[in-house]
Design an enzyme around this catalytic site. Structure first.
Site, PDB file in Angstrom:
ATOM      1  N   GLY A 132      41.142  52.568  51.350  1.00 58.53           N
ATOM      2  CA  GLY A 132      40.685  54.091  51.387  1.00 58.53           C
ATOM      3  C   GLY A 132      40.936  54.916  52.489  1.00 58.53           C
ATOM      4  O   GLY A 132      41.730  55.998  52.442  1.00 58.53           O
ATOM      5  N   ASN A 143      34.447  38.144  50.695  1.00 59.95           N
ATOM      6  CA  ASN A 143      34.000  39.141  51.789  1.00 59.95           C
ATOM      7  C   ASN A 143      33.278  40.356  50.906  1.00 59.95           C
ATOM      8  O   ASN A 143      33.268  40.089  49.575  1.00 59.95           O
ATOM      9  CB  ASN A 143      34.979  39.699  52.328  1.00 59.95           C
ATOM     10  CG  ASN A 143      36.016  40.285  51.604  1.00 59.95           C
ATOM     11  OD1 ASN A 143      36.469  39.735  50.308  1.00 59.95           O
ATOM     12  ND2 ASN A 143      36.714  41.439  52.151  1.00 59.95           N
ATOM     13  N   GLU A 145      38.014  40.708  47.882  1.00 62.26           N
ATOM     14  CA  GLU A 145      39.290  40.422  47.825  1.00 62.26           C
ATOM     15  C   GLU A 145      39.692  39.131  48.665  1.00 62.26           C
ATOM     16  O   GLU A 145      40.857  38.689  48.488  1.00 62.26           O
ATOM     17  CB  GLU A 145      40.277  41.546  48.553  1.00 62.26           C
ATOM     18  CG  GLU A 145      40.186  41.689  49.863  1.00 62.26           C
ATOM     19  CD  GLU A 145      39.098  42.459  50.334  1.00 62.26           C
ATOM     20  OE1 GLU A 145      39.175  42.754  51.587  1.00 62.26           O
ATOM     21  OE2 GLU A 145      38.395  42.632  49.615  1.00 62.26           O
ATOM     22  N   CYS A 190      33.957  43.078  49.625  1.00 66.48           N
ATOM     23  CA  CYS A 190      34.654  43.650  48.659  1.00 66.48           C
ATOM     24  C   CYS A 190      35.477  42.749  47.617  1.00 66.48           C
ATOM     25  O   CYS A 190      35.947  43.387  46.609  1.00 66.48           O
ATOM     26  CB  CYS A 190      35.550  44.742  49.204  1.00 66.48           C
ATOM     27  SG  CYS A 190      34.797  46.136  50.060  1.00 66.48           S
TER      28      CYS A 190
END
Length: 784
Positions: free
Chosen positions: A439, A271, A275, A273
């Protein structure tokens, strides 16, 4: 309603109201309180349970969320129980791209449909023949994978322009593809592939060839196109990453060797990002245990996490996430089949750095790593036990095959009692653990530290959008920092276990990630931030260490001339670590002293920046300057004239004219000049005009001007106005197009892969962590 809910901070309330609160199409709130949101999600996720147990299980789900101990991903909080046909999955890896025109554009269509629902996507472009290869039957040469990546990039910008939630994409390419050198160098062109994160799929054989300085063949479909030196190719990757933070590196053989589903799938991408390494059509379902909310007796010698409470919470979280698979919609039927056949979930953590601080442990030390490893091991154990229990109750995932599953390298490391449970009952979820960027939900949960990252800043300024469309600036401080100050007072020096990103060496980042990775069956989204002045050899060693320490990939960020350096370090009291401070918005106290002509014009408010009730009269002759502006999308130059009045010996802006031979711009430039001139003539602190214009983002993409990224033509006009205001003394010195002074910017500043300026709010407040860019000012993130 919990105590924390009642005391929701303005920032947390803004995030809830804008991102997670359920409202009708006309904007009327359905969720009146945060507790309503918890109950909506809890009841929706309890719906797949037996009717006799639904209320009891919904209450359990509610209890896990209500005190922010468990945080489902934002997509779940926003969509579950709304009755809308939305996906509750954050990201996807798309299907294999067939090496023919029909297959390529089928893949583009599927990507567009997925992004239309807000899903980030990953793609492996290794399956496309290299540039110059023969295309049989048409008498032509192939244009290569990067040309089609440009098409994906344009599609993503188009989808975003239609109002999509975000446009994150990951592109991967194998280290032995003939076009790998072009892939590595692609982002040296700052305007190219802006919607993509790039990562090279690095094999074990390649790393061995690098160590031996051996030759490395570049091959496609069995044909050798070129031979290079492996070490030279590796250095090319390292140099590109050193210079502009891309591409990242994925150790793809390790990913596949440690995959619980090694026997029935092959992974070639992640994906956006990083992870979640996923197979074709794999989906990314995320949730995080908030470790900071579980610490007992914080800052004392007895500070600890109650592991019994942790186990119970994890069991509830696993059940919740498993039920998400049942209630979610999917952009494509292939994604639904993939998710239901393997029932993958990604349970992770957030608030790790705060939890360590509250236990008086310094992030990056062996002691902190050992404690983090222990917590993650407890989560892993509880998650696998809970999933085995669900398998006994509801059945294992459909592709479960006991013998190869239990023989997997990761499963073989698990405790004997877990393996025995799996052997007896099977397991409900093929993979269970993953640590994602958090975040926005971390900020919602009282601003705990994000994911597994260290604290970025103990305190900073953030703009809060008010109901009338204006903004208020709020001080945002870290959860653990605020708790410490409440307990010990504002004058107490911070102990040495308070550390932030810029205090850490690259190896300290890696030590923490490696400690956690041992008990994570998917992967971890984390960024190793390094100083600008790190030597290339030291930088190169970071990746060698990552490989040797057993990580599945590595992402670094070094401030550089292409992606920029965003935040500066300010001096603090002795004994207190320096903290990044966002550039402040200008205020009356920051401006040169200005006075209005006598007799005074009636105003509202006090001081020299009072708003004038009647517009100022225009003199017959005004001093001014005309500026020429070139924009890539316009065939003609744009001329901007700024005229001023002189008040008390100082100049202040009075009117603006914007002219161009390009009639496409005529209507909006006339409207813009009239509105801005009307604002100028009302007096007051009109510097906000610059801020508003510079915040305008063009979904078609901006351009680089004078070494800085400008997100739109309107932002460029704002930069011209700001430059004029600075040059004429109305504003103190600045930086033109960016608008935030870089004087004193530290080499330890932190930025992100996208342009340093936030493409949503325009603030120079992007930080790059967890493999993703996040704006500290408005909260925009590519990954949440």
């Amino acid at each position: 309603m919990t105590e924390l809910t009642r005391e929701l901070s303005p920032i947390a309330h803004e995030i809830w109201d804008m991102k997670y609160r359920f409202k009708r199409q006309d904007g009327t709130p359905v969720d009146l309180t945060v507790d309503d949101t918890w109950w909506r999600v809890a009841r929706a996720l309890a719906a797949p349970e037996a009717e006799s147990r639904r209320d009891e299980i919904a209450a359990r789900f509610h209890g896990a969320m209500a005190d922010y101990r468990f945080l489902p991903a934002g997509r779940i909080l926003a969509g579950a129980g709304t009755g809308r046909r939305v996906t509750l999955f954050n990201c996807f890896v798309m299907g294999i791209i067939s090496d023919d025109m029909g297959g390529i554009f089928d893949g583009l269509r599927e990507a567009a449909l997925t992004m239309q629902q807000g899903g980030g996507i990953g793609h492996d472009f290794s399956t496309l023949r290299p540039r110059g290869a023969e295309v049989k039957g048409v008498g032509a040469d192939a244009s290569g994978p990067l040309s089609f990546m440009d098409v994906w990039d344009a599609m993503c910008r188009t989808i975003m322009s239609a109002g999509s939630r975000r446009g994150a994409m990951m592109a991967t390419m194998r280290c032995d593809h003939p076009d790998i050198e072009d892939f590595i160098d692609a982002k040296r062109d700052s305007a190219r592939l802006r919607m993509f994160n790039l990562s090279v799929l690095v094999t074990d054989a390649f790393m061995e060839a690098v160590r031996e300085d051996a030759e490395w063949p570049l091959i496609f479909d069995g044909r050798r196109y070129k031979t290079v030196q492996a070490r030279g190719l590796w250095d090319r990757i390292m140099r590109a990453t050193y210079d502009y933070a891309e591409p990242g590196v994925i150790f793809i053989d390790r990913v596949n060797a440690l995959n619980n589903l090694h026997y029935c799938e092959t992974i070639g991408s992640t994906n956006p990002c990083g992870e979640q390494p996923l197979p074709p059509y794999g989906a990314c379902l995320l949730g995080s245990v908030n470790l900071a909310r579980l610490v007992l007796d914080p800052f004392s010698g007895q500070a600890r996490i109650d592991e019994r409470e942790l186990r119970d919470l994890v069991a509830t979280a696993v059940r919740m996430m498993d039920n998400v698979i049942e209630v979610s919609d999917f952009p494509l039927e292939a994604q639904r089949r993939e998710a239901k056949s393997k029932r993958r979930i990604g349970l992770g953590v957030t608030g790790l750095a705060d939890a360590l601080i509250m236990c008086r442990l310094r992030y990056g030390t062996e002691e902190a790593a050992a404690q983090a490893r222990q917590w993650m091991a407890a989560i892993e154990h509880a998650a696998y036990q809970a999933s085995a229990g669900l398998a006994a109750e509801k059945g294992p995932f459909p592709l479960f095959d006991a013998e190869p599953y239990l023989a997997g390298r990761h499963i073989s490391r698990l405790a004997p009692d877990i393996r025995a449970s799996i052997a007896e009952h099977g397991i409900r979820n093929a993979l269970l653990t993953s640590i994602a960027p958090t975040g926005t939900i971390s900020l919602f949960a009282d601003n705990v530290s994000s994911g597994v990252e260290p604290i970025f800043s103990y305190s900073y300024q953030r703009r809060v959008l008010l109901a009338d469309g204006t903004h208020r600036t709020e001080q945002v401080s870290d959860h653990a920092y605020r708790m410490f100050r409440a307990l010990f007072g504002a004058e107490t020096a911070l102990p040495d276990y308070f550390v932030a990103t810029h205090d850490l060496s690259p190896r300290e980042h890696l030590v923490m990630e490696a400690a956690l990775q041992a008990h994570v069956d998917s992967s971890i989204s984390k960024t190793v931030n390094v100083p600008r002045d790190i030597t290339f050899e030291s930088f190169r060693q970071v990746y060698a260490d990552a490989y040797d320490m057993g990580l599945k990939g590595c992402t670094t960020y070094r401030p550089n001339d292409i992606t920029g350096a965003v935040l500066s370090l300010t001096e603090t009291a002795p004994g207190t670590p320096a903290q990044p401070e966002l550039p402040r918005q200008s205020s009356p106290a920051d401006q040169p002293s200005l006075s209005l002509p006598a007799p005074p014009v009636p105003t509202d408010g006090d001081g020299e920046f009072g708003y004038i009730k009647r517009p100022m009269e225009r003199e017959a002759v005004l001093p001014g300057f005309t500026y020429k502006l070139k924009w890539a999308d316009s065939g003609h130059a744009i001329y901007i004239t700024m005229n001023d009045i002189v008040v008390g010996g100082r100049r202040r802006p009075f009117e603006i004219f914007i002219n161009s031979k390009n009639m496409e711009h005529y209507a909006w430039t006339v409207a813009l000049t009239r509105m801005i001139s009307a604002v100028f003539r009302r007096g007051g602190d009109v510097s906000f005009v610059v801020e508003e214009l510079k915040a305008v983002f063009d979904p078609r993409g901006g351009q680089w001007m004078e070494g800085r990224y400008v997100p739109s033509l309107l932002a460029a006009i704002g930069g011209v106005i700001e430059k004029h205001m600075i040059d004429t003394g109305f504003l103190p010195g600045g930086t033109g197009f960016q608008g935030d002074s870089t004087a004193g910017v530290s080499d330890l500043s932190v930025g992100g892969r996208p342009p340093a300026q936030c493409t949503k709010c325009g603030s120079a407040a992007l930080v790059f962590q967890e493999g993703c860019s996040t704006c500290l000012s408005c909260g925009y993130s590519l990954c949440n």
